[in-house]
Motif scaffolding. Structure first.
Motif, PDB file in Angstrom:
ATOM      1  N   SER A 153       0.779  -1.225   0.000  1.00 42.32           N
ATOM      2  CA  SER A 153       0.000   0.000   0.000  1.00 42.32           C
ATOM      3  C   SER A 153       0.808   1.271   0.000  1.00 42.32           C
ATOM      4  O   SER A 153       0.255   2.351  -0.105  1.00 42.32           O
ATOM      5  CB  SER A 153      -0.882  -0.001   1.243  1.00 42.32           C
TER       6      SER A 153
ATOM      7  N   LEU B 155       0.131   4.498   3.992  1.00 45.65           N
ATOM      8  CA  LEU B 155      -1.317   4.694   3.942  1.00 45.65           C
ATOM      9  C   LEU B 155      -1.731   5.751   4.960  1.00 45.65           C
ATOM     10  O   LEU B 155      -1.808   5.485   6.155  1.00 45.65           O
ATOM     11  CB  LEU B 155      -2.009   3.361   4.232  1.00 45.65           C
TER      12      LEU B 155
ATOM     13  N   ILE C 162      -4.671   7.701   4.809  1.00 51.15           N
ATOM     14  CA  ILE C 162      -6.071   8.110   4.737  1.00 51.15           C
ATOM     15  C   ILE C 162      -6.638   7.988   6.162  1.00 51.15           C
ATOM     16  O   ILE C 162      -6.028   7.340   7.018  1.00 51.15           O
ATOM     17  CB  ILE C 162      -6.876   7.229   3.746  1.00 51.15           C
TER      18      ILE C 162
ATOM     19  N   GLY D  84      -8.284   6.061   7.810  1.00 53.84           N
ATOM     20  CA  GLY D  84      -8.743   4.702   8.029  1.00 53.84           C
ATOM     21  C   GLY D  84      -9.262   4.055   6.759  1.00 53.84           C
ATOM     22  O   GLY D  84      -9.992   4.701   6.029  1.00 53.84           O
ATOM     23  N   PRO D  85      -8.860   2.772   6.528  1.00 51.68           N
ATOM     24  CA  PRO D  85      -7.907   1.977   7.302  1.00 51.68           C
ATOM     25  C   PRO D  85      -6.538   2.654   7.396  1.00 51.68           C
ATOM     26  O   PRO D  85      -6.170   3.405   6.489  1.00 51.68           O
ATOM     27  CB  PRO D  85      -7.790   0.670   6.499  1.00 51.68           C
ATOM     28  N   ILE D  86      -5.813   2.360   8.489  1.00 53.05           N
ATOM     29  CA  ILE D  86      -4.496   2.966   8.689  1.00 53.05           C
ATOM     30  C   ILE D  86      -3.411   1.896   8.636  1.00 53.05           C
ATOM     31  O   ILE D  86      -3.709   0.701   8.565  1.00 53.05           O
ATOM     32  CB  ILE D  86      -4.433   3.706  10.045  1.00 53.05           C
TER      33      ILE D  86
ATOM     34  N   ILE E 167      -1.033  -0.689   9.941  1.00 56.74           N
ATOM     35  CA  ILE E 167      -1.060  -1.512  11.160  1.00 56.74           C
ATOM     36  C   ILE E 167       0.371  -1.879  11.532  1.00 56.74           C
ATOM     37  O   ILE E 167       1.267  -1.884  10.683  1.00 56.74           O
ATOM     38  CB  ILE E 167      -1.925  -2.783  10.969  1.00 56.74           C
TER      39      ILE E 167
ATOM     40  N   LYS F  32       0.665  10.210  -4.345  1.00 61.54           N
ATOM     41  CA  LYS F  32       0.607   8.784  -4.651  1.00 61.54           C
ATOM     42  C   LYS F  32       1.864   8.354  -5.415  1.00 61.54           C
ATOM     43  O   LYS F  32       2.402   7.263  -5.185  1.00 61.54           O
ATOM     44  CB  LYS F  32      -0.661   8.457  -5.457  1.00 61.54           C
TER      45      LYS F  32
ATOM     46  N   ILE G 208      -0.395   7.695   0.361  1.00 63.36           N
ATOM     47  CA  ILE G 208      -1.816   7.655   0.005  1.00 63.36           C
ATOM     48  C   ILE G 208      -2.597   8.538   0.968  1.00 63.36           C
ATOM     49  O   ILE G 208      -2.669   8.264   2.170  1.00 63.36           O
ATOM     50  CB  ILE G 208      -2.375   6.216   0.099  1.00 63.36           C
TER      51      ILE G 208
END
Lengths: 370, 370
Positions: free
Chosen positions: B3, B6, B8, B10-12, B14, B322, B327
């Motif tokens: 990804s 990331l 955004i 959520g989702p974040i 992990i 991007k 993202i």
């Protein structure tokens, strides 16, 4: 978490590649990568259910139970008459769900271990208009298999306007099922049984007739379970456009893509045949060599993804197998709860011979006084 | 799936250990191992929400949205009056969910980027009896933070019988929140934001007053979202007994146990302070060095788990980032959809300095014409 050999009727042993697909970083649910993945998973879901382009698959974070809410809150209005064919605990719970959303439920209850005779279904449908009929393809509490194809034929003959809903939680991926050819309107399943994915997804398919009913519905009875909300989301993803109603479980969808992919790679027909062969082998051994009696009353009504078999001391059998690293389940049907065990044989455990899961389970069982 | 970074809301991203806990074999949802794990996760959820033993946490396969159905279908009867404080898209969607289950919703809509003045809430609650008030702690569409503590004080003063429901999807784990001390009745969240777990779980907590309302309710409006069904299940698991209503998402629960464990290990207070520091740093940089304007109208109402900021060309900014592997998200508030971007800074990305996620994001942004 480690589990030994997990032979309960779901969750089941997942393949290495499914596990790898699960243990991945989070991705954006609106990224082109995930949009493509989701579109591909929806397409594979169609194939798995043998549904064509006019049918609409839905993949939503939840469990099999959520599919009941979807049927009950989208396909019928409060006060509608629904005929439920009950072959065990899960059929009865589905009926309760339907009643929660205001359905007037009539139930035809099969004798324990059997199915409702087609003649009874024909007679009941002939005597009264039902807006929906509900069939539990395999009731996981009894391992009873219903003949969805023949029941659908009866419905089409006697009461063609009646919507046909099938609970395929314990059948999709291990029993013959033809959504389009049999004229099913709504079939629901879950990720953690013969589909071979971890639990956490409600997977279902709507016919064009069911889509029309859901979209033309005046009042809404649910929000998270609303077809009106989810249908456009799924359609968008399939057209390579991100859309948002609620955040999809991205890693589970990734795992599902791999697990359905593995089924389709083996070939759906071969996959189902393999489940039948494993199930027949296990059931025959238990019956002929151990002299045990199955809960399902004959071969024609016996499911192929699990075996429910009477034993003298279920708790002791479960515990003895656990000591050998084999996890099986107890009974959950209210009338015979303490009298039988349930062994799941779905997915990897049924199809990957090199694992020898069902042989090992049989060997462990056969050492016991059953 | 890979990804990039990331960011955004959520989702974040992990943590490695959460990812490992996710990518594990399936286990039986009724095994002693899973029962213990689930009990421990429920206990940790109490701590995360700062709720005591009289409160009841629920962890159910689904998404944040499912928590709205839970509130709407269990805590009020059809026809009940509910006051919704709207600070954006998510508050409005929650209102729609309430209406779906028959609530009569009055809405106090905050000016874009702001919150509803306490005096308006006091006045409205004084003029009419409401059975529930709904507060979106952080509306992810605007990054507006509501002062739940002060609002609750007003409710307790003016209308103590009114149940207080908080949407904490984008606040639990990154904003100060004290379920018991503030007298909240129902707080709902989801796994994929500041809780740091993959998406797929609805996580919520009920007060003893809310439990009483739910259990004494005469009619049921939902099945999968039913508190009457879920409360005994959770109570059983916490008492080390397996119970079944619908299959839990066992791997996601395993991941959640690790992710909340990491939060509690860092210390809830320290964790929240770190989110504040990261957010303040990022927002200050954007405002002072880039001269940008936040959607949230002042610091007091600015969320700490994400930043919503006006830029001239949002689509170009998202696309430029991007290309650098970062993202971020676009706007979703209907009035300003094409005018801003949203950057999430929750969990690992906000707390693990060695990752430099937010610095890298700022640097990438600062190279652009914004």
């Amino acid at each position: 978490m480690a589990s030994g050999i997990l032979l309960i009727p779901g969750p089941i042993v997942i393949s290495e590649n499914v596990q790898k697909a699960l243990g991945t970083p989070s991705v954006s649910h609106t990224s082109p990568e995930f949009v493509d993945l989701f579109a591909s998973t929806l397409q594979k879901t169609r194939q798995l259910f043998q549904a064509g382009e006019s049918a609409q698959p839905l993949i939503v974070a939840g469990s099999g139970t959520l599919g009941w809410d979807m049927a009950a809150s989208n396909l019928i209005e409060p006060g509608a008459k629904v005929l439920v064919l009950s072959t065990g605990f899960f059929s009865d719970s589905f009926a309760e769900c339907l009643q929660t959303y205001g359905a007037h439920v009539d139930k035809l209850t099969a004798p324990l271990g059997g199915v409702v005779p087609l003649s009874d279904i024909r007679k009941t449908l002939g005597g009264q208009k039902y807006e929906m009929i509900v069939i539990t393809h395999v009731d996981t509490s009894t391992a009873v298999l219903s003949d969805v194809k023949s029941i659908s034929e009866v419905v089409k003959n006697v009461s063609p306007d009646t919507l046909i809903t099938v609970d395929g939680v314990c059948s999709i991926g291990c029993e013959e099922f033809a959504f389009d050819a049999w004229g099913i309107d709504y079939a629901l399943s879950a990720s953690q049984k013969a589909i071979g994915c971890p639990p956490g997804l409600s997977i279902s398919v709507l016919s064009s007739r069911a889509i029309e009913v859901a979209l033309n519905r005046k009042s809404q009875s649910s929000f998270f379970a609303s077809f009106k909300k989810w249908i456009p989301i799924m359609q968008n993803y399939e057209q390579s456009k991100a859309a948002y109603f609620a955040t999809p479980a991205v890693q589970l969808v990734n795992a599902l893509n791999v697990s359905i992919g593995e089924i389709l790679e083996q070939g759906l027909e071969a996959r189902i045949a393999k489940h039948h062969a494993t199930s027949d082998w296990f059931k025959n051994k238990l019956r002929t060599e151990k002299g045990l009696k199955l809960v399902s009353s004959n071969q024609r009504v016996s499911a192929h993804g699990l075996t429910a078999v009477y034993v003298k001391k279920p708790a002791e059998a479960i515990s003895a197998l656990k000591k050998k690293g084999i996890i099986i389940a107890g009974g959950i049907h209210k009338d015979i709860k303490g009298e039988y065990i349930r062994v799941g044989h779905m997915g990897e455990s049924a199809c990957n011979d090199s694992l020898c899961h069902i042989q090992l389970c049989y060997e462990a069982l056969s050492e016991l006084e059953l």
